[in-house]
Design a protein around this motif. Structure first.
Motif, PDB file in Angstrom:
ATOM      1  N   ASP A  87      19.028   3.600  -3.975  1.00  0.00           N
ATOM      2  CA  ASP A  87      17.962   3.742  -4.965  1.00  0.00           C
ATOM      3  C   ASP A  87      16.624   3.991  -4.296  1.00  0.00           C
ATOM      4  OD1 ASP A  87      19.815   3.217  -6.948  1.00  0.00           O
ATOM      5  OD2 ASP A  87      19.346   1.074  -7.004  1.00  0.00           O
ATOM      6  N   VAL A  88      15.781   4.770  -4.972  1.00  0.00           N
ATOM      7  CA  VAL A  88      14.426   5.011  -4.504  1.00  0.00           C
ATOM      8  C   VAL A  88      13.610   3.763  -4.797  1.00  0.00           C
ATOM      9  CG1 VAL A  88      12.342   6.401  -4.863  1.00  0.00           C
ATOM     10  CG2 VAL A  88      14.600   7.487  -4.894  1.00  0.00           C
TER      11      VAL A  88
ATOM     12  N   SER B  55       0.832  -1.213   0.000  1.00  0.00           N
ATOM     13  CA  SER B  55       0.000   0.000   0.000  1.00  0.00           C
ATOM     14  C   SER B  55       0.861   1.256   0.000  1.00  0.00           C
ATOM     15  CB  SER B  55      -0.971   0.000   1.175  1.00  0.00           C
ATOM     16  OG  SER B  55      -0.269   0.072   2.391  1.00  0.00           O
ATOM     17  N   LEU B  56       1.982   1.236   0.722  1.00  0.00           N
ATOM     18  CA  LEU B  56       2.874   2.394   0.718  1.00  0.00           C
ATOM     19  C   LEU B  56       3.523   2.592  -0.644  1.00  0.00           C
ATOM     20  CD1 LEU B  56       4.592   2.032   4.201  1.00  0.00           C
ATOM     21  CD2 LEU B  56       2.897   3.744   3.521  1.00  0.00           C
ATOM     22  N   ALA B  57       3.718   1.512  -1.389  1.00  0.00           N
ATOM     23  CA  ALA B  57       4.346   1.612  -2.707  1.00  0.00           C
ATOM     24  C   ALA B  57       3.478   2.349  -3.706  1.00  0.00           C
ATOM     25  CB  ALA B  57       4.685   0.219  -3.239  1.00  0.00           C
ATOM     26  N   THR B  58       2.204   2.557  -3.386  1.00  0.00           N
ATOM     27  CA  THR B  58       1.331   3.317  -4.282  1.00  0.00           C
ATOM     28  C   THR B  58       1.456   4.822  -4.067  1.00  0.00           C
ATOM     29  OG1 THR B  58      -0.560   3.189  -2.782  1.00  0.00           O
ATOM     30  CG2 THR B  58      -0.342   1.419  -4.405  1.00  0.00           C
ATOM     31  N   ILE B  59       2.157   5.226  -3.013  1.00  0.00           N
ATOM     32  CA  ILE B  59       2.362   6.647  -2.714  1.00  0.00           C
ATOM     33  C   ILE B  59       3.615   7.116  -3.429  1.00  0.00           C
ATOM     34  CG2 ILE B  59       2.804   8.335  -0.892  1.00  0.00           C
ATOM     35  CD1 ILE B  59       1.304   6.405   1.020  1.00  0.00           C
ATOM     36  N   ASP B  60       3.514   8.204  -4.156  1.00  0.00           N
ATOM     37  CA  ASP B  60       4.634   8.733  -4.918  1.00  0.00           C
ATOM     38  C   ASP B  60       5.582   9.503  -4.003  1.00  0.00           C
ATOM     39  OD1 ASP B  60       6.122   9.161  -7.218  1.00  0.00           O
ATOM     40  OD2 ASP B  60       5.086  11.030  -7.687  1.00  0.00           O
ATOM     41  N   GLY B  61       6.829   9.105  -3.985  1.00  0.00           N
ATOM     42  CA  GLY B  61       7.855   9.812  -3.220  1.00  0.00           C
ATOM     43  C   GLY B  61       8.147   9.170  -1.884  1.00  0.00           C
ATOM     44  N   GLU B  62       9.432   8.969  -1.607  1.00  0.00           N
ATOM     45  CA  GLU B  62       9.839   8.330  -0.360  1.00  0.00           C
ATOM     46  C   GLU B  62       9.428   9.124   0.868  1.00  0.00           C
ATOM     47  OE1 GLU B  62      13.708   5.653  -1.007  1.00  0.00           O
ATOM     48  OE2 GLU B  62      14.092   7.797  -1.124  1.00  0.00           O
ATOM     49  N   HIS B  63       9.594  10.414   0.811  1.00  0.00           N
ATOM     50  CA  HIS B  63       9.244  11.270   1.955  1.00  0.00           C
ATOM     51  C   HIS B  63       7.765  11.106   2.292  1.00  0.00           C
ATOM     52  CE1 HIS B  63       8.219  14.974   4.125  1.00  0.00           C
ATOM     53  NE2 HIS B  63       9.471  14.909   4.569  1.00  0.00           N
TER      54      HIS B  63
ATOM     55  N   LEU C 257      12.108  12.826  11.678  1.00  0.00           N
ATOM     56  CA  LEU C 257      12.022  11.374  11.538  1.00  0.00           C
ATOM     57  C   LEU C 257      12.251  10.934  10.103  1.00  0.00           C
ATOM     58  CD1 LEU C 257       9.019  10.640  13.914  1.00  0.00           C
ATOM     59  CD2 LEU C 257      11.414  10.028  14.273  1.00  0.00           C
ATOM     60  N   CYS C 258      11.667  11.659   9.142  1.00  0.00           N
ATOM     61  CA  CYS C 258      11.869  11.315   7.732  1.00  0.00           C
ATOM     62  C   CYS C 258      13.336  11.422   7.349  1.00  0.00           C
ATOM     63  CB  CYS C 258      11.038  12.222   6.820  1.00  0.00           C
ATOM     64  SG  CYS C 258       9.302  11.799   6.790  1.00  0.00           S
ATOM     65  N   ALA C 259      13.982  12.474   7.780  1.00  0.00           N
ATOM     66  CA  ALA C 259      15.397  12.653   7.455  1.00  0.00           C
ATOM     67  C   ALA C 259      16.231  11.518   8.037  1.00  0.00           C
ATOM     68  CB  ALA C 259      15.885  14.006   7.969  1.00  0.00           C
ATOM     69  N   ALA C 260      15.964  11.137   9.287  1.00  0.00           N
ATOM     70  CA  ALA C 260      16.720  10.063   9.932  1.00  0.00           C
ATOM     71  C   ALA C 260      16.466   8.720   9.258  1.00  0.00           C
ATOM     72  CB  ALA C 260      16.354   9.987  11.412  1.00  0.00           C
ATOM     73  N   ILE C 261      15.223   8.432   8.980  1.00  0.00           N
ATOM     74  CA  ILE C 261      14.861   7.157   8.352  1.00  0.00           C
ATOM     75  C   ILE C 261      15.426   7.061   6.947  1.00  0.00           C
ATOM     76  CG2 ILE C 261      12.903   5.818   7.462  1.00  0.00           C
ATOM     77  CD1 ILE C 261      11.343   6.917   9.970  1.00  0.00           C
ATOM     78  N   LEU C 262      15.256   8.119   6.165  1.00  0.00           N
ATOM     79  CA  LEU C 262      15.731   8.078   4.775  1.00  0.00           C
ATOM     80  C   LEU C 262      17.257   8.103   4.691  1.00  0.00           C
ATOM     81  CD1 LEU C 262      13.036  10.264   3.003  1.00  0.00           C
ATOM     82  CD2 LEU C 262      13.301   7.768   2.943  1.00  0.00           C
TER      83      LEU C 262
END
Length: 86
Positions: A49-50, A4-12, A35-40
């Motif tokens: 790779d994205v 389901s997350l793979a359907t969202i455009d963009g990693e952030h 949190l996004c910065a740390a996780i990514l």
């Protein structure tokens, strides 16, 4: 969940959606940006790779429900990005 997350455009946007849906308590202590910065950053250290976006065409729901999006093609079992122990 990954499908389901793979359907969202963009990693952030994917990380924010996951945090809001499944780890909302973390947003009480940390900003979504932090949190996004740390996780990514941790994810990119393991796999730069994205991860691809999976597009589900309308009327193609049966085929989409059979498709499998496997994280194992991007990470080995012992190298899944995590904040703990970074």
């Amino acid at each position: 969940m990954l499908t389901s997350l793979a359907t969202i455009d963009g990693e952030h946007a994917r990380v924010v959606a996951y945090l809001q849906a499944h780890q909302a308590h973390l947003l009480n202590a940390y900003s979504a940006e932090f949190l996004c910065a740390a996780i990514l950053a941790r994810k990119s250290a393991q796999a730069p790779d994205v991860l691809p976006t999976r597009v589900v065409a309308s009327g193609d729901a049966e085929r989409a429900s059979r498709s499998v999006f496997s994280i194992s093609q991007y990470f080995s079992d012992d190298a899944v990005p995590a904040l703990a122990g970074a």
